[in-house]
Design a protein around this motif. Structure first.
Motif, PDB file in Angstrom:
ATOM      1  N   ASP A   1      -9.789  -0.943  -0.876  1.00 51.44           N
ATOM      2  CA  ASP A   1      -9.102   1.195  -0.709  1.00 51.44           C
ATOM      3  C   ASP A   1      -8.407   1.020  -2.058  1.00 51.44           C
ATOM      4  OD1 ASP A   1      -7.715   3.134   0.222  1.00 51.44           O
ATOM      5  OD2 ASP A   1      -8.529   2.510   1.499  1.00 51.44           O
ATOM      6  N   ASN A   2      -8.190   2.248  -2.623  1.00 52.49           N
ATOM      7  CA  ASN A   2      -7.725   2.681  -3.825  1.00 52.49           C
ATOM      8  C   ASN A   2      -6.497   3.465  -3.646  1.00 52.49           C
ATOM      9  OD1 ASN A   2      -8.336   5.598  -3.195  1.00 52.49           O
ATOM     10  ND2 ASN A   2      -9.147   5.682  -4.959  1.00 52.49           N
ATOM     11  N   LEU A   3      -5.953   3.535  -1.933  1.00 52.92           N
ATOM     12  CA  LEU A   3      -5.061   3.973  -1.135  1.00 52.92           C
ATOM     13  C   LEU A   3      -5.002   5.564  -1.765  1.00 52.92           C
ATOM     14  CD1 LEU A   3      -2.441   1.589  -2.072  1.00 52.92           C
ATOM     15  CD2 LEU A   3      -4.038   2.031   0.459  1.00 52.92           C
ATOM     16  N   SER A   4      -5.954   6.570  -2.293  1.00 53.67           N
ATOM     17  CA  SER A   4      -6.208   7.621  -3.170  1.00 53.67           C
ATOM     18  C   SER A   4      -5.838   8.809  -1.382  1.00 53.67           C
ATOM     19  CB  SER A   4      -7.107   7.708  -3.477  1.00 53.67           C
ATOM     20  OG  SER A   4      -8.272   7.794  -2.880  1.00 53.67           O
ATOM     21  N   ARG A   5      -6.458   8.336  -0.735  1.00 53.86           N
ATOM     22  CA  ARG A   5      -6.480   8.545   0.654  1.00 53.86           C
ATOM     23  C   ARG A   5      -5.704   7.825   1.608  1.00 53.86           C
ATOM     24  NH1 ARG A   5      -7.494  13.011   3.957  1.00 53.86           N
ATOM     25  NH2 ARG A   5      -8.345  12.532   6.056  1.00 53.86           N
ATOM     26  N   GLY A   6      -5.782   6.752   1.925  1.00 52.45           N
ATOM     27  CA  GLY A   6      -5.680   5.815   2.905  1.00 52.45           C
ATOM     28  C   GLY A   6      -3.908   5.760   2.469  1.00 52.45           C
ATOM     29  N   LYS A   7      -3.485   5.137   2.901  1.00 46.25           N
ATOM     30  CA  LYS A   7      -1.949   4.868   3.179  1.00 46.25           C
ATOM     31  C   LYS A   7      -1.091   3.271   2.782  1.00 46.25           C
ATOM     32  CE  LYS A   7       1.509   7.906   4.288  1.00 46.25           C
ATOM     33  NZ  LYS A   7       1.925   8.741   5.047  1.00 46.25           N
ATOM     34  N   ALA A   8      -1.178   2.868   2.561  1.00 47.32           N
ATOM     35  CA  ALA A   8       0.079   1.188   2.730  1.00 47.32           C
ATOM     36  C   ALA A   8       1.022   1.741   3.898  1.00 47.32           C
ATOM     37  CB  ALA A   8       0.079   0.837   1.454  1.00 47.32           C
TER      38      ALA A   8
END
Length: 319
Positions: free
Chosen positions: A33-40
């Motif tokens: 994932d590039n975390l552009s939408r999903g969150k860490a």
């Protein structure tokens, strides 16, 4: 034991699927994932600390180049989604969704023993058919797809997904194309019907009015746990390959009735309602035909809607 890659593993469905599959300690799961939408966020960090989970942060618009190969299953759940994003930059939606998908397919074709490539498409593919009043309900996977006006920004999303479906079908990979219908639950973001309603109610002062658009529209909402059960069974079912299958629930509810339920669960009897004319062209009805789904999964029961709403509400209260 299975070696699994989830492209878009920090997103709503990808995260929930990884959580379920990681319960089998023999599975080895890589989240890309590039975390552009999903969150860490806290939930995601907790998941990645599991011994059988590995998170790789990558720009999904670049070729997939990771030090992991020989996957048994690849899930492609990454895309630009959300009505706001689609209207903001439809060109990016078309370009990036296809590019991400092609990168995942090209990587999949390098695997030696890939059993199945699973792609998350959308029920939105039928938006043009609905506009032309040709769509049947409940909607089966085989309904005719009619293009909406291609100048309409919203068409960019359905076009990207239809094209991605076709790319996968012609790729010579064993595939499974999923068409999720109104999946909801904790950690799904804020740009969806149920979270938007919850956030609006939480922000209202006493005796405030809640404005309701699309109050007569109907949806068949499916709790995330039920969707993951369906996806898991379909993935491991050896007979279920090279298929397009709806994911969801067949039980419809009016948006107004849904809001009444949420208000009652939140114990906000002080709230008054203000029904306003619809300001957008949201589909008036969306409900999947689950005949094919049930044939392969044999699942009949669904999580009680009130229980599912309460779990979702509690998550949004404290996050």
């Amino acid at each position: 034991m299975s070696k699994i890659l989830i492209v878009g593993g920090a997103g709503f469905i990808g995260f929930s699927l990884a959580t379920e599959l990681s319960k089998n300690k023999k599975n080895k799961i890589v989240l890309l994932d590039n975390l552009s939408r999903g969150k860490a966020d806290h939930d995601f960090i907790k998941l990645t600390k599991k011994k059988n989970i590995k998170f790789v942060k990558k720009n999904l618009l670049n070729n997939i180049n990771i030090n992991e190969y020989n996957f048994d299953y690849i899930f492609q759940f990454a895309a630009i989604v959300g009505v706001k994003n689609v209207y903001k930059d439809p060109f990016a939606v078309l370009k990036n969704n296809v590019k991400i998908h092609l990168n995942a397919i090209n990587f999949a074709r390098k695997q030696r023993n890939l059993k199945k490539f699973i792609f998350s498409s959308t029920s939105e593919v039928f938006i043009g058919t609905l506009e032309k009043k040709k769509l049947k309900f409940p909607t089966s996977e085989n309904e005719t797809i009619i293009l909406n006006k291609i100048s309409n920004p919203r068409t960019s999303y359905m076009l990207s997904k239809i094209y991605c479906e076709s790319l996968l079908i012609q790729s010579n990979l064993n595939y499974l194309i999923l068409r999720p219908h109104n999946i909801f639950g904790p950690r799904m973001g804020y740009d969806h019907v149920i979270p938007e309603i919850i956030i609006k109610i939480l922000s209202l002062n006493q005796n405030s009015k809640l404005e309701i658009q699309n109050f007569s529209h109907k949806r068949a909402f499916c709790y995330i746990d039920d969707a993951i059960k369906q996806i898991k069974i379909l993935t491991y079912n050896k007979e279920c390959k090279n298929k397009i299958i709806n994911i969801g629930s067949g039980k419809e509810i009016k948006i107004l009735d849904l809001i009444y339920r949420i208000v009652k669960l939140m114990k906000r009897r002080d709230i008054k309602f203000k029904l306003i004319n619809n300001k957008n062209r949201s589909p008036k009805r969306r409900v999947p035909n689950l005949t094919r789904n049930k044939y392969f999964t044999n699942l009949r029961k669904r999580t009680n809607l009130n229980i599912a709403l309460k779990k979702t509400l509690n998550w949004y209260k404290f996050n």
